[in-house]
Design an enzyme around this catalytic site. Sequence first.
Site, PDB file in Angstrom:
ATOM      1  N   TYR A  63     -13.914 113.288  60.717  1.00 16.15           N
ATOM      2  CA  TYR A  63     -14.441 114.655  60.721  1.00 16.15           C
ATOM      3  C   TYR A  63     -13.315 115.604  60.344  1.00 16.15           C
ATOM      4  O   TYR A  63     -12.188 115.450  60.851  1.00 16.15           O
ATOM      5  CB  TYR A  63     -14.971 115.009  62.118  1.00 16.15           C
ATOM      6  CG  TYR A  63     -15.378 116.458  62.259  1.00 16.15           C
ATOM      7  CD1 TYR A  63     -16.685 116.865  61.995  1.00 16.15           C
ATOM      8  CD2 TYR A  63     -14.446 117.429  62.638  1.00 16.15           C
ATOM      9  CE1 TYR A  63     -17.059 118.198  62.092  1.00 16.15           C
ATOM     10  CE2 TYR A  63     -14.813 118.761  62.742  1.00 16.15           C
ATOM     11  CZ  TYR A  63     -16.118 119.142  62.467  1.00 16.15           C
ATOM     12  OH  TYR A  63     -16.484 120.454  62.564  1.00 16.15           O
ATOM     13  N   GLU A 119     -16.565 122.424  56.171  1.00 15.04           N
ATOM     14  CA  GLU A 119     -16.618 121.275  57.090  1.00 15.04           C
ATOM     15  C   GLU A 119     -17.047 120.013  56.344  1.00 15.04           C
ATOM     16  O   GLU A 119     -17.929 120.065  55.485  1.00 15.04           O
ATOM     17  CB  GLU A 119     -17.636 121.579  58.208  1.00 15.04           C
ATOM     18  CG  GLU A 119     -17.726 120.486  59.258  1.00 15.04           C
ATOM     19  CD  GLU A 119     -18.911 120.720  60.208  1.00 15.04           C
ATOM     20  OE1 GLU A 119     -18.661 121.001  61.393  1.00 15.04           O
ATOM     21  OE2 GLU A 119     -20.067 120.608  59.756  1.00 15.04           O
TER      22      GLU A 119
END
Length: 387
Positions: A101, A189
């Site tokens: 992530y 992101e």
Amino acid sequence: MDLLEYQGKQLFARHGLKVSSGEAVGSVADAVRAANAIGYPVVVKAQVLIGGRGKAGGVKIARDESEVAEHAERILGMDIRGHTVRTLWIEHASDIASEYYAAVLLDRSAKRPLVIFSVEGGVEIEEVAEHSPDKLVRRHVDPLGALTRAEALDIAAAAGADEDLREGVADALVALYEVWSEEDATLAEINPLIVTPQREVRALDAKVSLDGNALYRHPENQGLSDRENQDEIERRAAEEGVQYVKLDGDIGVLGNGAGLVMSTLDVVARAGGSPANFLDAGGGSDAQKIRQAVELILANDAVKAVLFNIFGGITRCDEVARGLIAAFAEISPQVPFVVRLDGTNDREGRRLLEEAALPNVHTAKTMNEAAEMVVALAADKGVGAAA
Ligand code: GDP
Ligand code: MN
């Protein structure tokens, strides 16, 4: 302004972040054609401005033409938590060894950009954030500089990325930071940032929000808004240059100045009502502008009553009252209006409104009084109780 995954990936690619190439399509036939050109297996992905598409069944791997047709057929038109799928992104499916992530966002309280990285990415990232927040490495970055390679390598090491992957992770983080800063994004992101069995690091998903107020600096990004899925009234308002945001309630709201409108939303909510929109009329007070605003507010069928909250400064209350009277003459709305006028020439403004005796227009002196009146009117109880 939020971007669809594939639009975010296009920005990523421009900054050297590794992504799979693919094609955005709007029909089953085009999905099949694109998949045949890309080569199997492919992944068929719903393009909507909401996360959790995988869990909702909006991300599927297809091994051949018939599977692409089957998935495309089912995903197109699908409703993913209120977002209708109109576009699919077809890309060559990746083999995944690990899911990481990575994100860059603005930490407003620290007044600095924040990089977040974890080797435990994927669809359960919320779980990780909640139950093992220590697995997320968080680093602030000097807003006047950039994320340096040394910092990026350090983040990769701190998160426990395998040693042979740290260069690849650092490349991705530096590029992601560049996307965030050079494109004037508020969020960039990647979840998941994958590691392939060949130990390559690549962005499999993209979530990018651009700062709408900085769009003028990026003419190449101006076409990226999801116009098809944008609310019809918001689209019209944007074209007319009016600051309008649709909300879920039934009380139309107009104020002059963004701060005043925000507090009006709060006051309406505290009075037990639910605002139907945010509309900042700015310094505008002429009949034309007020009429435009009233038309936008009433274009939302849910609106049962409208609150005008005007604090007269440079824009004088009597001008606003005149604008409203002229607007009413042209459109004669069917729902009740409460008009709160305070500040420069407020008495004159209220007198003009009272003299005009517009059907269904009530005046108030304070914001609280106005909010209570409009909530009662929206509930169809009349103003007797509050006035
Ligand atoms: P989201 O659910 O909206 O976040 O959509 P993602 O693009 O992140 O996809 C959800 C999940 O689908 C990912 O975490 C992966 O596990 C899986 N997925 C997506 N693309 C691929 C792919 O190319 N290959 C494989 N094996 N899995 C994929
Ligand atoms: Mn994702």
